[in-house]
Motif scaffolding. Structure first.
Motif, mmCIF file in Angstrom:
data_model
loop_
_atom_site.group_PDB
_atom_site.id
_atom_site.type_symbol
_atom_site.label_atom_id
_atom_site.label_comp_id
_atom_site.label_asym_id
_atom_site.label_seq_id
_atom_site.Cartn_x
_atom_site.Cartn_y
_atom_site.Cartn_z
ATOM 1 N N UNK A 214 -36.057 60.758 -41.063
ATOM 2 C CA UNK A 214 -37.074 59.785 -41.465
ATOM 3 C C UNK A 214 -37.479 59.912 -42.930
ATOM 4 N N UNK A 215 -37.028 60.983 -43.590
ATOM 5 C CA UNK A 215 -37.459 61.252 -44.949
ATOM 6 C C UNK A 215 -36.268 61.267 -45.893
ATOM 7 N N UNK B 159 -41.633 66.167 -44.395
ATOM 8 C CA UNK B 159 -42.139 65.017 -43.643
ATOM 9 C C UNK B 159 -43.621 64.767 -43.921
ATOM 10 N N UNK B 160 -43.967 63.508 -44.074
ATOM 11 C CA UNK B 160 -45.357 63.143 -44.328
ATOM 12 C C UNK B 160 -46.177 63.331 -43.043
ATOM 13 N N UNK B 161 -47.478 63.414 -43.212
ATOM 14 C CA UNK B 161 -48.380 63.657 -42.092
ATOM 15 C C UNK B 161 -48.263 62.632 -40.984
ATOM 16 N N UNK C 250 -36.065 54.496 -37.819
ATOM 17 C CA UNK C 250 -35.564 53.410 -38.682
ATOM 18 C C UNK C 250 -36.681 52.835 -39.533
ATOM 19 N N UNK C 251 -37.858 52.690 -38.963
ATOM 20 C CA UNK C 251 -39.005 52.192 -39.718
ATOM 21 C C UNK C 251 -39.340 53.155 -40.856
ATOM 22 N N UNK D 14 -39.822 54.236 -46.635
ATOM 23 C CA UNK D 14 -39.658 55.185 -47.734
ATOM 24 C C UNK D 14 -38.402 54.933 -48.554
ATOM 25 N N UNK D 15 -37.632 53.927 -48.168
ATOM 26 C CA UNK D 15 -36.374 53.660 -48.858
ATOM 27 C C UNK D 15 -36.556 52.840 -50.127
#
Length: 61
Positions: A22-23, A29-31, A48-49, A54-55
């Protein structure tokens, strides 16, 4: 005080692997995602979200 606390490292291997998807590479990883990780099936569904949010595609003019 947060109503739902975030997971803190060290993460279980399956959780760490999912958070890594996700990162961006090399970023912790964010909170928000560490909170999602309390429910691994939801985290998998949200990956995917996370990559989209973050993309670079989202930040292009």
């Amino acid at each position: 005080m947060a109503r739902i606390s975030t997971l803190e490292p060290p993460f279980a291997p399956d959780v760490a692997a999912q958070l890594a998807t996700m990162m961006p590479v090399g970023m912790p990883p964010i909170g928000l995602f560490r909170t999602f990780a309390k429910n691994l099936p939801m985290t998998t569904a949200m990956s995917n979200w996370g990559r989209y949010e973050l993309g670079r595609d989202l930040t292009r003019p």
